[in-house]
Write a protein that holds these residues in place. Structure first.
Motif, PDB file in Angstrom:
ATOM      1  N   ALA A   1       0.846  -1.200   0.000  1.00 48.68           N
ATOM      2  CA  ALA A   1       0.000   0.000   0.000  1.00 48.68           C
ATOM      3  C   ALA A   1       0.876   1.243   0.000  1.00 48.68           C
ATOM      4  O   ALA A   1       2.052   1.195   0.360  1.00 48.68           O
ATOM      5  N   PHE A   2       0.301   2.388  -0.422  1.00 48.91           N
ATOM      6  CA  PHE A   2       1.028   3.657  -0.337  1.00 48.91           C
ATOM      7  C   PHE A   2       1.318   3.967   1.122  1.00 48.91           C
ATOM      8  O   PHE A   2       0.499   3.672   1.983  1.00 48.91           O
ATOM      9  N   PRO A   3       2.497   4.593   1.417  1.00 46.86           N
ATOM     10  CA  PRO A   3       2.795   4.888   2.836  1.00 46.86           C
ATOM     11  C   PRO A   3       1.754   5.843   3.412  1.00 46.86           C
ATOM     12  O   PRO A   3       1.303   6.754   2.726  1.00 46.86           O
ATOM     13  N   PHE A   4       1.367   5.611   4.656  1.00 45.63           N
ATOM     14  CA  PHE A   4       0.341   6.418   5.305  1.00 45.63           C
ATOM     15  C   PHE A   4       0.989   7.133   6.493  1.00 45.63           C
ATOM     16  O   PHE A   4       1.420   6.491   7.446  1.00 45.63           O
ATOM     17  N   ASN A   5       1.145   8.456   6.366  1.00 43.95           N
ATOM     18  CA  ASN A   5       1.835   9.196   7.425  1.00 43.95           C
ATOM     19  C   ASN A   5       0.882   9.523   8.567  1.00 43.95           C
ATOM     20  O   ASN A   5      -0.015  10.340   8.400  1.00 43.95           O
ATOM     21  N   GLN A   6       1.131   8.877   9.672  1.00 39.42           N
ATOM     22  CA  GLN A   6       0.244   9.100  10.805  1.00 39.42           C
ATOM     23  C   GLN A   6       0.915  10.061  11.787  1.00 39.42           C
ATOM     24  O   GLN A   6       2.099   9.915  12.072  1.00 39.42           O
TER      25      GLN A   6
END
Ligand code: FA5
Length: 356
Positions: free
Chosen positions: A110-115
């Motif tokens: 998946a695309f990186p998800f910046n939390q």
């Protein structure tokens, strides 16, 4: 195709059959939705073949109308149904074709998800207030723009007293001739609390403070303190040392070395400064930017509340006594999180912030 010249019933019926045959055969061979829509318009649209033919109905006799009317309506109905069925069939075909063309690899990562995360200062401050609340301290607050009474006067720091220079102050001139300051410490919350609440008092007051300090590895002009105040009968320096030792060990672990050094604050007597053994060099590096080779770093100022401060707030110093402290949140955070430079908290470098 126009049918506006007079036509007999027979001619009309022949035309109707021709239209039916022609459209049905074209429907059979139609391969895509666009051609289908064009075909539907050419047959049933406002100027379509069937619509035009039906305009001749008005020229027929009543008997003829009764014969031709239902026939033509039935054809219109059956064609409409046939178009709908064909449209559904072709749409499904086209969707499937498109899906086959656009290949989706479901095994791709998946695309990186910046939390977002809590800021290290917020994390460290929570650890500190958690320990203090376990020691019985409750939350208190005061304004960032403070008047001189609460920031200085009621804290036993008279006008022109050199102690005012100890904390280089940002003054705010007010038109009402009352001078305000950006609070230089959280100690004003002591006064605000004691003015409205009588002992026993046990508060912690975290918040931002402001000083005209030059920036270096351990100093910033805007930083945070946590004020602590405990007032009751028979509170002494021994209580202060016990509680602050428990606090420091809670924050840095049981092996942390803590040093109480005598000092001076106008609002406490006696006064102390509390240092922690430098976790970065343990005194072994003469060039350490944090302790500058001394091996110790000052974390907070504290002391037994001066009787004048209690009096200024209407509390009898013959009956009550107390201790107070003001700790530097950034200093403690640097030590507990192993951050060597205070600027790391404020430069918003995500590579540093996301480590916590
Ligand atoms: C005071 O501000 C007193 N109000 C503390 C106090 C409260 C004493 C109650 C007695 C009773 P001081 O100026 O030393 O004291 O500041 C307290 C702590 O704030 C320092 O120990 C240090 O940890 C931190 N500090 C001071 N200046 C800075 C600065 N420029 N940047 C970051 N931290 C600072």
């Amino acid at each position: 195709m126009l049918y506006n010249i007079y036509m007999t019933l027979n001619e009309l019926q022949t035309k109707l059959s021709e239209i039916e045959t022609s459209i049905n055969s074209k429907l059979q061979t139609c391969q895509d939705t666009k051609t289908l829509q064009d075909l539907q318009i050419s047959a049933l649209g406002r100027k379509g073949a069937l619509t035009e033919l039906l305009k001749n109905l008005k020229d027929l006799s009543l008997e003829e109308k009764k014969l031709f009317g239902p026939k033509s309506n039935a054809l219109k109905q059956s064609l409409t149904t046939a178009f709908e069925a064909k449209l559904a069939e072709l749409s499904l075909k086209e969707i499937n074709e498109n899906l086959n063309k656009t290949k989706i690899d479901l095994t791709l990562p998946a695309f990186p998800f910046n939390q977002g995360k809590r800021h290290p200062l917020a994390i460290a401050q929570k650890r500190m207030t958690d320990i203090l609340s376990r020691l019985g301290f409750v939350w208190a607050e005061g304004p960032l723009i403070e008047d001189e009474l609460h920031n200085f006067d009621a804290l036993n720091i008279p006008k022109n007293h050199p102690a005012r220079d100890m904390q280089d102050t940002f003054f705010i001139k007010n038109t009402a001739r009352k001078d305000f300051v950006l609070r230089t410490h959280t100690s004003g919350v002591q006064i605000r609390t004691m003015q409205k609440q009588k002992p026993p008092i046990r508060i912690m007051a975290p918040g931002r403070v402001f000083r005209k300090d030059a920036i270096d590895a351990t100093h910033y002009p805007v930083f945070n303190q946590i004020e602590g105040l405990y007032v009751d009968k028979n509170v002494s320096l021994a209580d202060l040392k016990r509680d602050l030792t428990v606090f420091m060990r809670g924050l840095f672990g049981q092996k942390a070395e803590v040093r109480f050094r005598s000092s001076f604050f106008p609002f406490t007597e006696p006064s102390v400064e509390v240092d922690v053994k430098c976790v970065f060099c343990e005194g072994k590096d003469a060039n350490c930017p944090v302790c500058r080779g001394s091996g110790w770093k000052e974390m907070l100022g504290a002391g037994v509340v001066h009787p004048n401060v209690l009096k200024n707030c209407g509390i009898d110093p013959e009956v009550y006594s107390g201790y107070a402290f003001g700790m530097g949140v950034e200093r403690l955070a640097m030590f507990s999180l192993n951050i060597k430079d205070i600027r790391a908290f404020y430069e918003n470098d995500i590579r540093i912030l996301e480590q916590f």
